[in-house]
Write an enzyme that holds these catalytic residues in place. Structure first.
Site, PDB file in Angstrom:
ATOM      1  N   ARG A   1       0.878  -1.282   0.007  1.00 21.80           N
ATOM      2  CA  ARG A   1       0.084  -0.050  -0.018  1.00 21.80           C
ATOM      3  C   ARG A   1       0.904   1.251  -0.162  1.00 21.80           C
ATOM      4  NH1 ARG A   1      -5.214   1.331   3.541  1.00 21.80           N
ATOM      5  NH2 ARG A   1      -6.165  -0.115   1.846  1.00 21.80           N
TER       6      ARG A   1
ATOM      7  N   HIS B   1      -7.300   0.855  -6.233  1.00 19.94           N
ATOM      8  CA  HIS B   1      -7.321  -0.181  -5.344  1.00 19.94           C
ATOM      9  C   HIS B   1      -8.122  -1.364  -5.767  1.00 19.94           C
ATOM     10  CE1 HIS B   1      -7.872  -1.457  -1.129  1.00 19.94           C
ATOM     11  NE2 HIS B   1      -8.658  -0.637  -0.851  1.00 19.94           N
TER      12      HIS B   1
ATOM     13  N   GLN C   1     -10.159  -4.136  -3.461  1.00 19.80           N
ATOM     14  CA  GLN C   1     -11.401  -3.828  -2.939  1.00 19.80           C
ATOM     15  C   GLN C   1     -12.419  -3.982  -4.052  1.00 19.80           C
ATOM     16  OE1 GLN C   1     -12.006  -1.778   0.114  1.00 19.80           O
ATOM     17  NE2 GLN C   1     -14.086  -2.609  -0.625  1.00 19.80           N
TER      18      GLN C   1
ATOM     19  N   ASP D   1     -16.999   7.141  -1.567  1.00 21.18           N
ATOM     20  CA  ASP D   1     -15.916   7.044  -0.687  1.00 21.18           C
ATOM     21  C   ASP D   1     -15.546   8.404  -0.212  1.00 21.18           C
ATOM     22  OD1 ASP D   1     -13.650   5.877   0.383  1.00 21.18           O
ATOM     23  OD2 ASP D   1     -12.491   5.933  -1.427  1.00 21.18           O
TER      24      ASP D   1
ATOM     25  N   CYS E   1     -16.380   1.388   0.619  1.00 23.20           N
ATOM     26  CA  CYS E   1     -15.227   0.710   0.857  1.00 23.20           C
ATOM     27  C   CYS E   1     -14.650   0.718   2.355  1.00 23.20           C
ATOM     28  CB  CYS E   1     -13.735   1.031   0.070  1.00 23.20           C
ATOM     29  SG  CYS E   1     -13.228   2.736   0.143  1.00 23.20           S
TER      30      CYS E   1
ATOM     31  N   ARG F   1     -13.610  -8.829   1.447  1.00 24.37           N
ATOM     32  CA  ARG F   1     -12.039  -8.640   1.370  1.00 24.37           C
ATOM     33  C   ARG F   1     -11.276  -9.861   1.696  1.00 24.37           C
ATOM     34  NH1 ARG F   1     -10.027  -3.528   1.440  1.00 24.37           N
ATOM     35  NH2 ARG F   1      -8.179  -4.522   0.685  1.00 24.37           N
TER      36      ARG F   1
HETATM   37  N1  NVA Z   1      -9.890   6.555  -1.253  1.00 23.29           N
HETATM   38  C1  NVA Z   1      -9.480   6.275   0.089  1.00 23.29           C
HETATM   39  C2  NVA Z   1      -9.746   4.585   0.239  1.00 23.29           C
HETATM   40  C3  NVA Z   1      -9.412   4.049   1.532  1.00 23.29           C
HETATM   41  C4  NVA Z   1      -9.585   2.647   1.696  1.00 23.29           C
HETATM   42  C5  NVA Z   1      -7.947   6.310   0.175  1.00 23.29           C
HETATM   43  O1  NVA Z   1      -7.268   6.364  -0.609  1.00 23.29           O
HETATM   44  O2  NVA Z   1      -7.690   7.020   1.392  1.00 23.29           O
HETATM   45  N1   CP Z   2     -11.280  -0.254   2.306  1.00 23.80           N
HETATM   46  C1   CP Z   2      -9.811  -0.524   2.743  1.00 23.80           C
HETATM   47  O1   CP Z   2      -8.964  -0.513   2.226  1.00 23.80           O
HETATM   48  O2   CP Z   2      -9.745  -0.245   4.080  1.00 23.80           O
HETATM   49  P1   CP Z   2      -8.506  -0.047   4.965  1.00 23.80           P
HETATM   50  O3   CP Z   2      -7.582   1.494   4.797  1.00 23.80           O
HETATM   51  O4   CP Z   2      -8.591   0.013   6.410  1.00 23.80           O
HETATM   52  O5   CP Z   2      -7.418  -1.023   4.542  1.00 23.80           O
END
Ligand code: NVA
Ligand code: CP
Length: 305
Positions: A104, A131, A134, A219, A259, A287
């Site tokens: 990540r 992502h 997801q 989101d 998500c 997930r």
């Molecule tokens: N769009 C959000 C998703 C978190 C799971 C982010 O990138 O923070």
């Molecule tokens: N939806 C998702 O990826 O959640 P986290 O940021 O908690 O991993």
């Protein structure tokens, strides 16, 4: 042989997803009936986090353990990755000591470069652009609740972020439509999303995007890494909350997805996310099951259960 990676949703074909979803169902049933399934004994997953996570860390770590393997957590703060070690060097070393890697991070370029120097499969656990894990779980969840997604309409309301971009790729893989509504200045950029643009339509008014949709989703207004824009975004996105009226204009059997983590009263009203059309807890749980099937596929290829 070059390892197979999962860096964007379009890295797999519809047929491969069909297989992964069959395996997801099988693996989920095993888990739910407390039956051991340990195909990944002695395999090690390394998880690298440059941004926060609850679901992604938990689902990958628990998932790997449930498949008989082990998982190691690294973050930027406590590893040399945060002190400027080149990503290619880190990939060389990490992939000689493990069997599969999940990352990540910020720019998509970082996971692409890591994968380019890795001897083992690399999974994108979220970047600024995408992502894929997801949407893997989200489409599985839609199929569980409503059947085939082909030909359906998904309404995306809010920011054209990593999750949105991934829905757009999924629409081209599975042949469904995404109706997107973003505030002015936050529109989808097809090139950044990595799509041809054949499967989405933009709407100025979020109600028009939601009209007749089979699935309504949104989101956070401010994704990780964009915190400096938070105040401005709060103002710009104020009219892009998914509320009960928006769910009413969708199909009566429409489901709501997010998500997570969510902000009630910002991108979604509490009575939507906590209401009868919301499937967010199944979505989060899936997930785990979908990523177990993903790791099985990347490490063992097609397995028949
Ligand atoms: N769009 C959000 C998703 C978190 C799971 C982010 O990138 O923070
Ligand atoms: N939806 C998702 O990826 O959640 P986290 O940021 O908690 O991993």
């Amino acid at each position: 042989m070059e390892p197979r990676h999962y860096l964007q949703f379009k890295d797999f074909t519809r047929e491969e997803y069909r297989h992964i979803f069959e395996r997801t169902r099988w693996i989920k049933e095993k888990f739910k009936s407390y039956q051991q399934y340990w195909p990944l004994i002695d395999r090690t997953l390394v998880m690298i986090f440059e941004k926060a996570s609850t679901r992604t860390r938990l689902s990958f770590e628990a998932g790997m353990q449930q498949l008989g393997g082990s998982a190691i957590y690294l973050n930027t703060r406590d590893s040399q990755l945060g002190r400027g070690e080149p990503v290619e060097d880190a990939a060389q070393v990490i992939s000689r000591m493990s069997d599969i890697v999940m990352i990540r991070t910020f720019e998509q370029d970082i996971v692409e470069r890591f994968a380019g120097s890795s001897r083992v499969p690399v999974i994108n656990g979220l970047t600024n652009e995408y992502h894929p894990c997801q949407i893997l779980a989200d489409i599985y969840t839609f199929i569980e609740h409503r059947g085939d997604i082909r030909g359906k309409t998904v309404a995306w309301v809010g920011d054209s972020n990593n999750v949105c971009n991934t829905w757009l790729q999924a629409a081209e893989v599975f042949d469904f439509k995404v109706h997107v509504s973003t505030p002015p200045g936050y529109e989808v950029e097809p090139e950044r999303a990595g799509v041809h643009g054949t499967h989405f339509e933009a709407f100025a008014d979020p109600m028009d995007a939601a009209r007749g949709a089979h699935l309504v989703t949104t989101d956070v207004w401010t994704s990780m890494g964009f915190e400096a824009e938070n105040e401005e975004r709060m103002r710009d996105f104020a009219d892009w909350e998914v509320d009960v009226d928006m769910m009413k204009i969708a199909r009566p059997d429409a489901v709501f997805m997010h998500c997570l983590p969510a902000h009630r009263g910002e991108e979604v009203a509490a009575d939507v996310i906590d209401g009868p059309q919301s499937v967010v807890w199944d979505e989060a749980e899936n997930r785990l099951h979908a990523q177990k099937a993903l790791m099985e596929f990347l490490l063992l290829g097609r397995v028949d259960g």
